[in-house]
Design a protein around this motif. Structure first.
Motif, PDB file in Angstrom:
ATOM      1  N   GLY A   1       0.818  -1.210   0.000  1.00  0.00           N
ATOM      2  CA  GLY A   1       0.000   0.000   0.000  1.00  0.00           C
ATOM      3  C   GLY A   1       0.851   1.259   0.000  1.00  0.00           C
ATOM      4  N   ILE A   2       0.262   2.365  -0.439  1.00  0.00           N
ATOM      5  CA  ILE A   2       0.933   3.672  -0.431  1.00  0.00           C
ATOM      6  C   ILE A   2       0.538   4.397   0.854  1.00  0.00           C
ATOM      7  CG2 ILE A   2       1.150   5.902  -1.595  1.00  0.00           C
ATOM      8  CD1 ILE A   2       0.631   4.474  -4.219  1.00  0.00           C
ATOM      9  N   LEU A   3       1.494   4.579   1.750  1.00  0.00           N
ATOM     10  CA  LEU A   3       1.202   5.152   3.061  1.00  0.00           C
ATOM     11  C   LEU A   3       1.200   6.668   3.040  1.00  0.00           C
ATOM     12  CD1 LEU A   3       3.334   2.747   5.309  1.00  0.00           C
ATOM     13  CD2 LEU A   3       0.923   2.559   4.645  1.00  0.00           C
ATOM     14  N   GLU A   4       1.935   7.269   2.107  1.00  0.00           N
ATOM     15  CA  GLU A   4       1.979   8.728   1.993  1.00  0.00           C
ATOM     16  C   GLU A   4       1.553   9.123   0.586  1.00  0.00           C
ATOM     17  OE1 GLU A   4       5.484  10.686   3.630  1.00  0.00           O
ATOM     18  OE2 GLU A   4       6.111   8.747   4.445  1.00  0.00           O
ATOM     19  N   GLU A   5       0.584  10.022   0.499  1.00  0.00           N
ATOM     20  CA  GLU A   5      -0.035  10.373  -0.764  1.00  0.00           C
ATOM     21  C   GLU A   5       0.968  10.906  -1.787  1.00  0.00           C
ATOM     22  OE1 GLU A   5      -2.904  10.274  -3.464  1.00  0.00           O
ATOM     23  OE2 GLU A   5      -3.066   9.564  -1.393  1.00  0.00           O
TER      24      GLU A   5
ATOM     25  N   GLU B   1      -1.996  -3.038  -2.358  1.00  0.00           N
ATOM     26  CA  GLU B   1      -1.932  -3.825  -1.130  1.00  0.00           C
ATOM     27  C   GLU B   1      -2.574  -5.189  -1.352  1.00  0.00           C
ATOM     28  OE1 GLU B   1      -2.839  -3.252   3.654  1.00  0.00           O
ATOM     29  OE2 GLU B   1      -3.208  -1.626   2.213  1.00  0.00           O
TER      30      GLU B   1
END
Length: 265
Positions: free
Chosen positions: A16-20, A41
């Motif tokens: 997953g992408i945790l920071e945009e 994810e």
């Protein structure tokens, strides 16, 4: 992006992408790099399947503890390429050959190219290394070849079409061109006693040819168009003979090679 055009490597990026701020970078990479696919994810089951079906795991962290993903790769028998960071060194040992410096894309590129070449080599070895001398002495069948001949013929193809014209290599196994060249040797003659060298002699020849070929092709994008084309040609030819060896084993009722068993799990 540094991989040569001849490479068939594809990068599957899971997580997953945790920071945009990184979403745009990922989207841009997918647009510009045809080798790269972001999977997002995944569930534990999906991650396990991805790990088991992949040829390599690349861990490119700048900082990491004892990464769980390393243990999962080991369980699934997936080789690891990783940045040289303390936490991973503790898991894999400082002398592990799959380390590369942080932020060094060129070093990772070289390891990936070497792994790609070695993968085909490992498959060919797996197709003969678990066969007994009695199994290697296969009975004559019109649709198959003796396994040791397949190995020597694959090496000869590299030597004849790649090393001799491009590296000006002299004959590596003098006197055996007529044995390894499928246009010269009749099919049934490949079974005659004393025609095909021993397993040890053939593997010594094969290993020398493959190492010289890897050395020649390891220049990546510095390869000329001719070198790149011939590199793809000889590798594709060897992969065809991997299929021939699998067909031979199936025809004779031998057990599947270990790497196929692992991929099915």
């Amino acid at each position: 992006r540094l991989l040569p055009d001849s490479s068939r490597i594809q990068i599957l990026h899971a997580g997953g992408i945790l920071e945009e701020k990184y979403a745009e970078l990922v989207a841009d990479e997918e647009k510009q790099n045809p080798r790269y696919t972001w999977l997002g994810e995944l569930s534990e089951t999906e991650t396990a399947h991805l790990m088991a079906s992949s040829d390599l795991l690349a861990l490119t962290s700048l900082s990491e503890g004892g990464g769980r993903v390393i243990g999962e790769a080991i369980v699934h028998g997936t080789p690891v390429l990783s940045t040289r960071i303390v936490g991973i060194e503790g898991l894999l040992d400082e002398s592990y050959p799959g380390f590369f410096p942080t932020r060094d894309a060129a070093a990772l590129d070289q390891l990936m190219q070497r792994s790609e070449s070695d993968h085909t080599h490992r498959q060919m070895m797996a197709l003969i290394e678990d066969l007994s001398p009695q199994q290697l002495d296969v009975p004559y069948e019109r649709g198959i070849n003796p396994p040791i001949w397949e190995v020597g013929h694959s090496a000869f193809f590299y030597e004849y079409f790649l090393l001799r014209p491009l590296a000006k290599v002299k004959t590596i196994m003098p006197g055996f061109d007529p044995v390894w060249d499928s246009f010269d040797i009749p099919h049934a003659e490949r079974w005659e006693n004393g025609v095909v060298p021993s397993k040890d002699e053939t593997l010594a020849y094969y290993n020398e040819v493959i190492q010289r070929s890897i050395d020649l092709l390891s220049r990546g994008n510095d390869l000329t168009d001719e070198e790149s084309y011939l590199g793809q040609y000889v590798i594709a030819h060897q992969q065809m003979h991997l299929e021939s060896l699998i067909w031979c084993r199936q025809t004779l009722g031998f057990q599947p090679p270990s790497y196929l068993v692992n991929e099915e799990c």
